[in-house]
Design a protein around this motif. Structure first.
Motif, PDB file in Angstrom:
ATOM      1  N   UNK A   1     -43.269  58.698   4.284  1.00 44.17           N
ATOM      2  CA  UNK A   1     -41.859  58.429   4.014  1.00 44.17           C
ATOM      3  C   UNK A   1     -41.118  59.678   3.571  1.00 44.17           C
ATOM      4  N   UNK A   2     -41.788  60.456   2.706  1.00 37.22           N
ATOM      5  CA  UNK A   2     -41.143  61.686   2.231  1.00 37.22           C
ATOM      6  C   UNK A   2     -40.932  62.670   3.371  1.00 37.22           C
ATOM      7  N   UNK A   3     -41.940  62.737   4.282  1.00 39.40           N
ATOM      8  CA  UNK A   3     -41.808  63.643   5.425  1.00 39.40           C
ATOM      9  C   UNK A   3     -40.664  63.210   6.341  1.00 39.40           C
ATOM     10  N   UNK A   4     -40.559  61.889   6.577  1.00 33.33           N
ATOM     11  CA  UNK A   4     -39.477  61.379   7.423  1.00 33.33           C
ATOM     12  C   UNK A   4     -38.108  61.650   6.802  1.00 33.33           C
ATOM     13  N   UNK A   5     -38.004  61.463   5.485  1.00 26.73           N
ATOM     14  CA  UNK A   5     -36.738  61.717   4.793  1.00 26.73           C
ATOM     15  C   UNK A   5     -36.373  63.189   4.842  1.00 26.73           C
ATOM     16  N   UNK A   6     -37.368  64.061   4.635  1.00 24.95           N
ATOM     17  CA  UNK A   6     -37.118  65.502   4.694  1.00 24.95           C
ATOM     18  C   UNK A   6     -36.718  65.918   6.103  1.00 24.95           C
ATOM     19  N   UNK A   7     -37.340  65.294   7.102  1.00 20.64           N
ATOM     20  CA  UNK A   7     -36.994  65.603   8.486  1.00 20.64           C
ATOM     21  C   UNK A   7     -35.569  65.201   8.823  1.00 20.64           C
ATOM     22  N   UNK A   8     -35.144  64.022   8.339  1.00 20.23           N
ATOM     23  CA  UNK A   8     -33.770  63.580   8.579  1.00 20.23           C
ATOM     24  C   UNK A   8     -32.759  64.496   7.902  1.00 20.23           C
ATOM     25  N   UNK A   9     -33.076  64.908   6.671  1.00 17.07           N
ATOM     26  CA  UNK A   9     -32.167  65.817   5.954  1.00 17.07           C
ATOM     27  C   UNK A   9     -32.048  67.147   6.685  1.00 17.07           C
ATOM     28  N   UNK A  10     -33.195  67.661   7.150  1.00 16.64           N
ATOM     29  CA  UNK A  10     -33.180  68.921   7.890  1.00 16.64           C
ATOM     30  C   UNK A  10     -32.380  68.791   9.178  1.00 16.64           C
ATOM     31  N   UNK A  11     -32.552  67.663   9.873  1.00 13.21           N
ATOM     32  CA  UNK A  11     -31.805  67.428  11.110  1.00 13.21           C
ATOM     33  C   UNK A  11     -30.307  67.356  10.849  1.00 13.21           C
ATOM     34  N   UNK A  12     -29.926  66.692   9.768  1.00 13.70           N
ATOM     35  CA  UNK A  12     -28.506  66.591   9.428  1.00 13.70           C
ATOM     36  C   UNK A  12     -27.921  67.963   9.102  1.00 13.70           C
ATOM     37  N   UNK A  13     -28.681  68.784   8.402  1.00 17.65           N
ATOM     38  CA  UNK A  13     -28.215  70.133   8.073  1.00 17.65           C
ATOM     39  C   UNK A  13     -28.007  70.954   9.345  1.00 17.65           C
ATOM     40  N   UNK A  14     -28.968  70.864  10.254  1.00 14.92           N
ATOM     41  CA  UNK A  14     -28.855  71.591  11.529  1.00 14.92           C
ATOM     42  C   UNK A  14     -27.638  71.113  12.311  1.00 14.92           C
ATOM     43  N   UNK A  15     -27.416  69.791  12.372  1.00 14.00           N
ATOM     44  CA  UNK A  15     -26.276  69.242  13.103  1.00 14.00           C
ATOM     45  C   UNK A  15     -24.956  69.670  12.476  1.00 14.00           C
ATOM     46  N   UNK A  16     -24.909  69.728  11.130  1.00 14.08           N
ATOM     47  CA  UNK A  16     -23.679  70.175  10.451  1.00 14.08           C
ATOM     48  C   UNK A  16     -23.392  71.635  10.787  1.00 14.08           C
ATOM     49  N   UNK A  17     -24.442  72.462  10.779  1.00 19.15           N
ATOM     50  CA  UNK A  17     -24.261  73.883  11.109  1.00 19.15           C
ATOM     51  C   UNK A  17     -23.776  74.043  12.544  1.00 19.15           C
ATOM     52  N   UNK A  18     -24.367  73.301  13.471  1.00 16.22           N
ATOM     53  CA  UNK A  18     -23.941  73.366  14.871  1.00 16.22           C
ATOM     54  C   UNK A  18     -22.502  72.886  15.035  1.00 16.22           C
ATOM     55  N   UNK A  19     -22.134  71.833  14.306  1.00 15.67           N
ATOM     56  CA  UNK A  19     -20.762  71.327  14.375  1.00 15.67           C
ATOM     57  C   UNK A  19     -19.764  72.375  13.893  1.00 15.67           C
ATOM     58  N   UNK A  20     -20.109  73.052  12.807  1.00 12.51           N
ATOM     59  CA  UNK A  20     -19.223  74.096  12.279  1.00 12.51           C
ATOM     60  C   UNK A  20     -19.085  75.258  13.260  1.00 12.51           C
ATOM     61  N   UNK A  21     -20.182  75.599  13.944  1.00  9.22           N
ATOM     62  CA  UNK A  21     -20.128  76.675  14.932  1.00  9.22           C
ATOM     63  C   UNK A  21     -19.208  76.311  16.091  1.00  9.22           C
ATOM     64  N   UNK A  22     -19.259  75.050  16.533  1.00  5.35           N
ATOM     65  CA  UNK A  22     -18.404  74.616  17.635  1.00  5.35           C
ATOM     66  C   UNK A  22     -16.947  74.487  17.205  1.00  5.35           C
ATOM     67  N   UNK A  23     -16.715  74.112  15.946  1.00  3.06           N
ATOM     68  CA  UNK A  23     -15.347  73.921  15.458  1.00  3.06           C
ATOM     69  C   UNK A  23     -14.689  75.230  15.036  1.00  3.06           C
ATOM     70  N   UNK A  24     -15.484  76.269  14.829  1.00  2.00           N
ATOM     71  CA  UNK A  24     -14.931  77.528  14.327  1.00  2.00           C
ATOM     72  C   UNK A  24     -13.882  78.138  15.263  1.00  2.00           C
ATOM     73  N   UNK A  25     -14.109  78.197  16.597  1.00  2.00           N
ATOM     74  CA  UNK A  25     -13.049  78.737  17.474  1.00  2.00           C
ATOM     75  C   UNK A  25     -11.755  77.941  17.391  1.00  2.00           C
ATOM     76  N   UNK A  26     -11.861  76.610  17.264  1.00  2.00           N
ATOM     77  CA  UNK A  26     -10.663  75.790  17.120  1.00  2.00           C
ATOM     78  C   UNK A  26      -9.953  76.101  15.807  1.00  2.00           C
ATOM     79  N   UNK A  27     -10.728  76.309  14.756  1.00  2.00           N
ATOM     80  CA  UNK A  27     -10.136  76.687  13.468  1.00  2.00           C
ATOM     81  C   UNK A  27      -9.379  78.001  13.583  1.00  2.00           C
ATOM     82  N   UNK A  28      -9.977  78.997  14.268  1.00  2.00           N
ATOM     83  CA  UNK A  28      -9.302  80.280  14.429  1.00  2.00           C
ATOM     84  C   UNK A  28      -8.001  80.132  15.193  1.00  2.00           C
ATOM     85  N   UNK A  29      -8.011  79.300  16.244  1.00  2.00           N
ATOM     86  CA  UNK A  29      -6.791  79.103  17.027  1.00  2.00           C
ATOM     87  C   UNK A  29      -5.692  78.474  16.173  1.00  2.00           C
TER      88      UNK A  29
END
Length: 276
Positions: free
Chosen positions: A1-29
């Motif tokens: 259970x702890x491994x699954x929870x840690x994996x989900x948290x890591x996945x969410x962090x990665x997705x947030x970072x990717x989202x920010x990278x994609x949104x950054x050009x729009x922010x600059x515009x």
């Protein structure tokens, strides 16, 4: 259970970072659309010193935004209607016809997805001029039928194969003709996948740059919003603050459509994949 929870948290962090990278050009515009030319040239990343809408007022008048908005709407609606009607009917017929030739025709219909547009754009431009489709909004809308149909046929075909044949047989028993059966019985069942195609094609057609540049760039009356943004950047002058403003104004309608309808994208694509 702890491994699954840690994996989900890591996945969410990665997705947030990717989202920010994609949104950054729009922010600059958006950020630079509120700046003066001097502020843009001094520091692109810094926030504007004051929130001013002068750039938006200037661009609205300079490019005649209402006229170009109408051009974009005509091109997008015309392209969407053709893609949806042609692709849905073709996919339904190919999915319901169980012959060797129907499989071959289906492969030929979706094969253009593998052909880069850049490799055929000069030929397309030549053919469009011969057919008197260039320098017109309706001509540009018609061209999108051919470029958008392969993906739409692929998505529709996978979804139609999951619709029971008994529905067709029941409609025939009730005396429905081929077109009546399709538009009254089958097409309403394609609502979710049609919404997916609408969203994908609105984002593509509305924000497309290369095909309008080739087809309608010569006439001011037929330009699109993305082409208008390009007019602020030239060889001898670059008004980046106006270019960013025009780009924000160009993509904003398609972003609004995406926000309201984005839930149908995954739903429609997954439904088509599972049923196919």
């Amino acid at each position: 259970m702890k491994k699954n929870k840690a994996g989900r948290i890591l996945l969410e962090i990665v997705m947030i970072i990717l989202s920010l990278l994609f949104l950054y050009p729009l922010f600059l515009a958006v950020n630079n659309s509120f700046k003066s030319f001097g502020e843009v040239m001094t520091d692109v990343i810094a926030l504007p010193q004051k929130l001013s809408f002068e750039n938006y007022a200037y661009v609205w008048e300079f490019i005649n935004y209402p006229k170009l908005f109408i051009n974009n709407t005509i091109i997008t609606v015309l392209g969407l209607v053709g893609i949806i009607l042609i692709s849905s009917i073709a996919a339904y017929k190919l999915a319901r016809t169980k012959t060797r030739w129907s499989g071959v025709i289906y492969i030929l219909c979706i094969m253009p997805m593998l052909i880069p547009f850049q490799s055929i754009m000069l030929t397309v431009l030549r053919v469009a001029k011969d057919l008197h489709l260039s320098d017109s909004t309706w001509g540009l809308g018609l061209l999108y039928w051919g470029f958008g149909a392969p993906l739409a046929v692929f998505i529709y075909h996978g979804f139609v194969k999951g619709i029971p044949m008994e529905i067709d047989e029941s409609a025939k028993i009730d005396g429905a003709s081929g077109f009546r059966m399709f538009f009254s019985v089958i097409f309403p069942l394609l609502k979710s996948v049609t919404a997916t195609i609408v969203i994908i094609d609105v984002m593509w057609i509305w924000n497309d740059f290369l095909l309008p540049l080739l087809m309608v760039n010569g006439s001011p009356d037929t330009k699109t919003l993305t082409l208008a943004a390009y007019t602020f950047v030239g060889q001898y002058t670059s008004d980046w603050q106006y270019a960013m403003t025009a780009m924000v104004m160009a993509v904003l309608p398609s972003i609004i459509v995406f926000i309201f309808l984005q839930k149908y994208i995954v739903k429609g694509v997954v439904a088509g994949a599972v049923k196919g």
